[in-house]
Each structure stands twice: as structure tokens, then as C-alpha cells.
Design an enzyme around this catalytic site. Structure first.
Site, PDB file in Angstrom:
ATOM      1  N   ARG A   1      -5.758   2.982   0.403  1.00  0.00           N
ATOM      2  CA  ARG A   1      -4.336   2.691   0.590  1.00  0.00           C
ATOM      3  C   ARG A   1      -3.953   1.500  -0.269  1.00  0.00           C
ATOM      4  NH1 ARG A   1      -5.411   2.861   7.058  1.00  0.00           N
ATOM      5  NH2 ARG A   1      -5.650   5.127   7.202  1.00  0.00           N
TER       6      ARG A   1
ATOM      7  N   ASP B   1      -1.689  -1.442  -1.690  1.00  0.00           N
ATOM      8  CA  ASP B   1      -0.686  -2.297  -1.034  1.00  0.00           C
ATOM      9  C   ASP B   1       0.667  -2.218  -1.742  1.00  0.00           C
ATOM     10  OD1 ASP B   1      -2.483  -3.446   0.860  1.00  0.00           O
ATOM     11  OD2 ASP B   1      -3.289  -4.721  -0.739  1.00  0.00           O
TER      12      ASP B   1
ATOM     13  N   ARG C   1      -7.561  -8.927  -5.213  1.00  0.00           N
ATOM     14  CA  ARG C   1      -6.483  -9.914  -5.350  1.00  0.00           C
ATOM     15  C   ARG C   1      -6.934 -11.303  -4.931  1.00  0.00           C
ATOM     16  NH1 ARG C   1      -1.834  -7.022  -2.136  1.00  0.00           N
ATOM     17  NH2 ARG C   1      -0.806  -9.039  -2.476  1.00  0.00           N
TER      18      ARG C   1
END
Lengths: 255, 255
Positions: free
Chosen positions: B54, B56, B201
Site C-alpha cells: 500500500r 502512502d 522515507r
């Protein structure tokens, strides 16, 4: 009233949501959003911004150069930051510097570099929508190179000139023409002293006809010789075209 | 009722206008637009699409892989063309092929490659808005490389794991970590068997702290050893992250 400062500003823009550079009755244009941002930044002073050339609807710029005169005094770093704060997200300011009084973005320009981006392959690319010309069939790159190199020199580009072109002469000097393969993209890089209306897009449209095998590379010699727009290929879409940089005499870009 | 076909679909998307992959009460999400397009293409059949992971909000994909089962029968070339016709401009379908019955985009995945794009320089880039992390100060690239290479191996990535991460183990294997300079961009390329929530990230955010000179490269060893998310740097923005490709066993990608 203090004398006006002559400014040189370099802009980047995504042309997808613009109806080109020039102010016109209908549609959003880059000139309007730049003049609007400047007027806000300069306390309401109305300025007229001149670009090196008027890019068409959908055409992008990596380094469009503009000039304007303003009475309001601003330090260059505040001009740069202020423009980036006030311009919409699809236009950004890369440089803002005072220029000599005789600098004019259009009339002082001595050369321009354009890039045309073709994406070769099936389907479509979400991330490159509005930023390339998608071609779904394989292209013969060496035939395209053979055709394009015939356009290097001082030539009559009448066959590649748009109907509404107002230039007094169809003769232009193209001194660089390169075709680069970058992953699934073909980049056609052109440098010249100046270009006729739609000239790069008409050259690219014809080069793609050669790449698709519809015409031989020698067709480009014929197009130059015959001086007839109706003989050349289609105009490639504006979305694939990028104004990369504009050249000026070094004496005019120092303030 | 005929048995359902298991499909493998590769998607590209511009994450800027999406609230991530997963269906949720608020905001546009990629899963919804894909399921909606498929339902129209399959004559109203409701399908549930599983992605490899998934992504973001704001995160892009150059090669997100999805799987779903459908009873309606479509030739692969019609599935591809139909999806590209029905999906919005910021999502495109690169491949659509029937897959073996046991293929599952998430559970069959054996590796993933991500790219994180940082733009280094003053001002902002109109053409790369929403597609990179703009850093306005110079970065020490060799210090960043020194830090990043400390993360290659089978390690406990607790310090780089988001608070809401539901993975049962914080141990992951990263087998490639490269830093490339591409014009004014830095690309951090990471390949591994799998990633924790926000792991890439959080690694990038910490690497930028090293690049800015706030921390030495050896800080990365400490982060791995201490296993404490509060010690690492900020989470880099989603806009700079691209899911490049997903790996599967060869036996599961042949139909």
C-alpha cells in the site's frame, strides 16, 4: 520618480494547463500569471513582461527568459523568493537579476535550445502525461538521425513553417541537431539562432514519419528544396516540446 | 459459472492527487479508481484488487503490481487497452496478463525496488512539483553514501519503522543501496526483500540529516544498534518516493 530597473528573469513552467505564453481573451496564459504575480510583488505596479519567444499551448520551459522594467525597488533575492511564493505551482522562477538597460529577452537573444520528447511504446504513461508525444509503434532511430542531420546549416525552412508565421525571412541557421535514446524516450535536441513558428514541431512530425518508414531520410532534402509546407509531415503535439535555454551576449547578462 | 481468471496487472501512477493506494472513507485512492475501472470493463463484476503493497499519500509508482480474480473473460490486450481507456489520466496500465492461480501480488512478492528523488538547489521546480523532495542547501553526497551503505545487510530496522507499522518482525534484508547524482537530483535507489512502513522515507530523512552535516555517517550504525524510532531523522515526504518494480518467482509470472 526613480528610474526603472531592467530585470532578467528565468522561468520554468509546465505548459499542460496553459494556453501558451501570450495573453489572449480565452484561456490561462503564462504571461498573465507572471504579470499578476509581479504586480502583487511590486505593490500594484503594472509591468509588461517580454519573453524570449511565445511558447504555444502545452509547450513547457526549463529556462524561458523574460525581461521587464519596474520602478519599485527589490533586492534580487527577494524578487526570486517573492515570485516563487506568488506564482502558481506550475510556474517557477529559477533566477531574477537586474540586467543592463538595453537587455531585452526577445531582441537580445542570440540562440535557443529546444528538446522534443517522444515516448515509444504501447499503452500510456501516467507520470509523463502531457509531457511527451506517445508513439505506439517502433521508430527507426538511425533513419530519423539520417533525416535530421540534413537540417544542420543555414537553410530555407519554409516547408517547416506554420501558416500564421510572421517572420520576414524563412531562412534560419540550425547548428546542432541530436537524437538521444533515454530509456523508452527519444529526445530530439535542436539548437539554432532562432526558429520559425512551429518549426521544431513540424521537423519532429516529419522525422516521426521517417521513423515509421513512411518516408526515406532523403525526403528531408526534398522538403528543404521544395519550400512547401503542404509537403511536410504533421505538427508534433506541443506537449512534447521543452524550451531548454536561451543564449544572450555575455555583456547583456551581467548587471 | 466459469472459474475465475487470476490476473496480474502492472500500474504506473502519479501519486500527487491520491491519498495513497488503500480505500478509505476520505480522499481519492488508487485502489478505488482501479476497481471502478475494472468493474466497468468487466460488465459490472465487482473485483477486489490486491497490490504488492500500500503506497502512502503522494507516493508514485513506476511498476506497482496488482492481482485480482475475475469471472468475466477478456483477452489480455483488451484488458490492457480497456484499463487505459477507463483509468484516470494519472493512473496507467503497463501490463495485464493472466497469472497462475496461486499468484498474489502481495504474498508472492520476493523483492521490491524503490527510488527516492531529492532535488538540490534554490527555488522550486514547476515541472517536478509533487515529484521530488526539494532541499535548498548543498548536501554532502559522500557522507550520505557512507551512511547509507551501513544499511546493506540483514538488520533490525526498528529505528526506521513508522509507529503504526503492523509487521511482525522489524528485521529486513536490504541488498542494494545506491546514491546517484542525476543533474540537480540525487536518487537513492534501494532494493530489498521487503520494507517496513515508512522505512525508505525514514532512511532518506536521516540520510539528508547526514548530508546537511547535522550527523556523522556513523550515526546510522547507532540507529541500527539502538532500535529506537525517536532517534532517527524526520520522515521524508511521500512526493519523492517511487515504487520502481516488484520481484516475483519466475514460475508465478508465467501464465
Amino acid at each position: 520618480m526613480p528610474s526603472a530597473t531592467n530585470w532578467r528573469v528565468v522561468l520554468e513552467y509546465d505548459g499542460a494547463a496553459f494556453n501558451g505564453w501570450q495573453s489572449q481573451p480565452q484561456g490561462r496564459c503564462i504571461q498573465d500569471v507572471v504579470e499578476h504575480a509581479l504586480s502583487r510583488l511590486l505593490g500594484g505596479e503594472a509591468v509588461t513582461v517580454h519573453a524570449s519567444g511565445r511558447t504555444d499551448a502545452g509547450v513547457h520551459a526549463l529556462g524561458q527568459v523574460c525581461s521587464f522594467r519596474a520602478h519599485a525597488d527589490r533586492p534580487p533575492e527577494r524578487m526570486l523568493a517573492g515570485l516563487n511564493a506568488l506564482l502558481p505551482p506550475d510556474v517557477s522562477c529559477l533566477e531574477a537579476t537586474p540586467a543592463p538597460p538595453d537587455f531585452h529577452a526577445r531582441f537580445s537573444a542570440t540562440g535557443k535550445r529546444y528538446r522534443y520528447v517522444i515516448r515509444v511504446g504501447p499503452g500510456r504513461s501516467a507520470l509523463r502525461r502531457g509531457r511527451c508525444w506517445p508513439i505506439h509503434w517502433p521508430l527507426d532511430v538511425s533513419a530519423m538521425e539520417d533525416a535530421l542531420r540534413r537540417l544542420v546549416g543555414r537553410l530555407d525552412f519554409t516547408s517547416f513553417r506554420a501558416a500564421g508565421c510572421s517572420a520576414s525571412s524563412p531562412v534560419r541557421t540550425v547548428d546542432q541537431m541530436a537524437l538521444l535514446q533515454v530509456d523508452d524516450e527519444l529526445h530530439i535536441e535542436v539548437h539554432g539562432e532562432g526558429f520559425l513558428r512551429h518549426m521544431v514541431r513540424n521537423i519532429v512530425g516529419s522525422a516521426v514519419d521517417v521513423g515509421l518508414g513512411k518516408r526515406p531520410p532523403s525526403w528531408f532534402d526534398e522538403l528543404i528544396d521544395r519550400r512547401d509546407r503542404s509537403l511536410a509531415g504533421r505538427t508534433a503535439p506541443g506537449a512534447g516540446l521543452y524550451l531548454v535555454e536561451v543564449d544572450y551576449p555575455a555583456t547583456l547578462t551581467r548587471s
